[in-house]
Design a protein around this motif. Sequence first.
Motif, PDB file in Angstrom:
ATOM      1  N   GLY A   1     -18.380  33.302  40.468  1.00  0.00           N
ATOM      2  CA  GLY A   1     -18.460  33.053  39.070  1.00  0.00           C
ATOM      3  C   GLY A   1     -19.277  31.811  38.777  1.00  0.00           C
ATOM      4  N   PRO A   2     -19.336  31.475  37.467  1.00  0.00           N
ATOM      5  CA  PRO A   2     -20.103  30.308  37.049  1.00  0.00           C
ATOM      6  C   PRO A   2     -19.409  29.009  37.462  1.00  0.00           C
ATOM      7  N   CYS A   3     -20.208  27.940  37.487  1.00  0.00           N
ATOM      8  CA  CYS A   3     -19.653  26.616  37.821  1.00  0.00           C
ATOM      9  C   CYS A   3     -18.736  26.173  36.695  1.00  0.00           C
ATOM     10  N   ASN A   4     -17.528  25.806  37.050  1.00  0.00           N
ATOM     11  CA  ASN A   4     -16.616  25.255  36.055  1.00  0.00           C
ATOM     12  C   ASN A   4     -16.449  23.761  36.317  1.00  0.00           C
ATOM     13  N   ARG A   5     -15.647  23.143  35.490  1.00  0.00           N
ATOM     14  CA  ARG A   5     -15.464  21.691  35.575  1.00  0.00           C
ATOM     15  C   ARG A   5     -14.917  21.265  36.944  1.00  0.00           C
ATOM     16  N   THR A   6     -13.949  21.986  37.480  1.00  0.00           N
ATOM     17  CA  THR A   6     -13.330  21.643  38.770  1.00  0.00           C
ATOM     18  C   THR A   6     -14.345  21.734  39.904  1.00  0.00           C
ATOM     19  N   SER A   7     -15.161  22.797  39.919  1.00  0.00           N
ATOM     20  CA  SER A   7     -16.141  22.958  40.992  1.00  0.00           C
ATOM     21  C   SER A   7     -17.221  21.872  40.919  1.00  0.00           C
ATOM     22  N   LYS A   8     -17.582  21.467  39.694  1.00  0.00           N
ATOM     23  CA  LYS A   8     -18.570  20.389  39.550  1.00  0.00           C
ATOM     24  C   LYS A   8     -18.020  19.059  40.060  1.00  0.00           C
ATOM     25  N   ILE A   9     -16.760  18.768  39.735  1.00  0.00           N
ATOM     26  CA  ILE A   9     -16.141  17.515  40.202  1.00  0.00           C
ATOM     27  C   ILE A   9     -16.036  17.518  41.729  1.00  0.00           C
ATOM     28  N   LEU A  10     -15.569  18.638  42.298  1.00  0.00           N
ATOM     29  CA  LEU A  10     -15.462  18.723  43.763  1.00  0.00           C
ATOM     30  C   LEU A  10     -16.837  18.642  44.434  1.00  0.00           C
ATOM     31  N   GLY A  11     -17.832  19.279  43.852  1.00  0.00           N
ATOM     32  CA  GLY A  11     -19.193  19.225  44.403  1.00  0.00           C
ATOM     33  C   GLY A  11     -19.754  17.810  44.378  1.00  0.00           C
ATOM     34  N   GLY A  12     -19.556  17.101  43.263  1.00  0.00           N
ATOM     35  CA  GLY A  12     -20.025  15.716  43.157  1.00  0.00           C
ATOM     36  C   GLY A  12     -19.293  14.805  44.133  1.00  0.00           C
ATOM     37  N   THR A  13     -17.988  15.006  44.255  1.00  0.00           N
ATOM     38  CA  THR A  13     -17.195  14.221  45.204  1.00  0.00           C
ATOM     39  C   THR A  13     -17.662  14.491  46.630  1.00  0.00           C
ATOM     40  N   ALA A  14     -17.941  15.743  46.949  1.00  0.00           N
ATOM     41  CA  ALA A  14     -18.409  16.114  48.285  1.00  0.00           C
ATOM     42  C   ALA A  14     -19.714  15.399  48.613  1.00  0.00           C
ATOM     43  N   CYS A  15     -20.642  15.404  47.657  1.00  0.00           N
ATOM     44  CA  CYS A  15     -21.927  14.721  47.872  1.00  0.00           C
ATOM     45  C   CYS A  15     -21.722  13.229  48.118  1.00  0.00           C
ATOM     46  N   CYS A  16     -20.842  12.596  47.344  1.00  0.00           N
ATOM     47  CA  CYS A  16     -20.574  11.159  47.511  1.00  0.00           C
ATOM     48  C   CYS A  16     -19.985  10.868  48.883  1.00  0.00           C
ATOM     49  N   LEU A 173     -17.731  17.778  53.532  1.00  0.00           N
ATOM     50  CA  LEU A 173     -18.026  19.192  53.784  1.00  0.00           C
ATOM     51  C   LEU A 173     -16.870  20.087  53.359  1.00  0.00           C
ATOM     52  N   VAL A 174     -15.647  19.624  53.617  1.00  0.00           N
ATOM     53  CA  VAL A 174     -14.469  20.392  53.184  1.00  0.00           C
ATOM     54  C   VAL A 174     -14.435  20.460  51.646  1.00  0.00           C
ATOM     55  N   ALA A 175     -14.706  19.317  50.976  1.00  0.00           N
ATOM     56  CA  ALA A 175     -14.713  19.303  49.511  1.00  0.00           C
ATOM     57  C   ALA A 175     -15.815  20.231  48.969  1.00  0.00           C
ATOM     58  N   SER A 176     -16.923  20.306  49.681  1.00  0.00           N
ATOM     59  CA  SER A 176     -18.014  21.209  49.277  1.00  0.00           C
ATOM     60  C   SER A 176     -17.542  22.663  49.326  1.00  0.00           C
ATOM     61  N   CYS A 177     -16.819  23.010  50.399  1.00  0.00           N
ATOM     62  CA  CYS A 177     -16.280  24.384  50.515  1.00  0.00           C
ATOM     63  C   CYS A 177     -15.259  24.647  49.385  1.00  0.00           C
ATOM     64  N   LEU A 178     -14.428  23.675  49.097  1.00  0.00           N
ATOM     65  CA  LEU A 178     -13.437  23.833  48.044  1.00  0.00           C
ATOM     66  C   LEU A 178     -14.092  23.991  46.671  1.00  0.00           C
ATOM     67  N   SER A 179     -15.236  23.310  46.479  1.00  0.00           N
ATOM     68  CA  SER A 179     -15.913  23.455  45.171  1.00  0.00           C
ATOM     69  C   SER A 179     -16.419  24.874  44.995  1.00  0.00           C
ATOM     70  N   CYS A 180     -16.837  25.516  46.078  1.00  0.00           N
ATOM     71  CA  CYS A 180     -17.282  26.915  45.986  1.00  0.00           C
ATOM     72  C   CYS A 180     -16.100  27.831  45.678  1.00  0.00           C
ATOM     73  N   CYS A 181     -14.961  27.524  46.283  1.00  0.00           N
ATOM     74  CA  CYS A 181     -13.759  28.338  46.047  1.00  0.00           C
ATOM     75  C   CYS A 181     -13.228  28.168  44.628  1.00  0.00           C
ATOM     76  N   ALA A 182     -13.499  27.018  44.007  1.00  0.00           N
ATOM     77  CA  ALA A 182     -12.984  26.724  42.675  1.00  0.00           C
ATOM     78  C   ALA A 182     -13.819  27.367  41.581  1.00  0.00           C
ATOM     79  N   MET A 183     -14.943  27.980  41.929  1.00  0.00           N
ATOM     80  CA  MET A 183     -15.786  28.615  40.912  1.00  0.00           C
ATOM     81  C   MET A 183     -15.152  29.846  40.352  1.00  0.00           C
TER      82      MET A 183
END
Length: 183
Positions: A1-16, A173-183
Amino acid sequence: GPCNRTSKILGGTACCFVLVGVALLLVAGNVGAPEFDAEVEDKSDFTVEISDPDCGKYIYARATTDCLAVFEGLTMTDPEGDRFTAWEGFSPSCELATMPDSWEANQDPELRMITTLYPMYYLDWITGTYRIESSVAPLWVVDMCEAGPGFAKKLVSQFAFLFLGIALIITGLVASCLSCCAM
């Protein structure tokens, strides 16, 4: 699905996490050589004090000198007045390579270890004032008990940065995977 707020936060946290982890790995690789001073510098005839048989002395010469020739040109006199030469009370350290970012490599001039004066192993535990004479080249002397803790602290901090860096990268990397699951 589309990026939601949770997936964006997890993706940004993963990058940091990954960026900070990579930065810590770079710091771990650049901790550098321990800092301590030589108690004798550029001298051919001098005395050193050994008050603890567990704390000997590292003896250095310029890296450009012939290590074995310098070693064989050493004469030492123990606190009881007994003189001994190379191979009698100490052995050479000429086979030890100088690491690129070591204390020895960062000196001016660059140094190399020639031998150690270590009462605990070679000299029947005799403490006191030793006279060291070199007929081949001037020497530098470092106290083992001053150099040892400096090296240990650098090593511990290097492993700490390395461990934290790897842990943060894995967490990212784990947070990155979780951001994909949160979409």
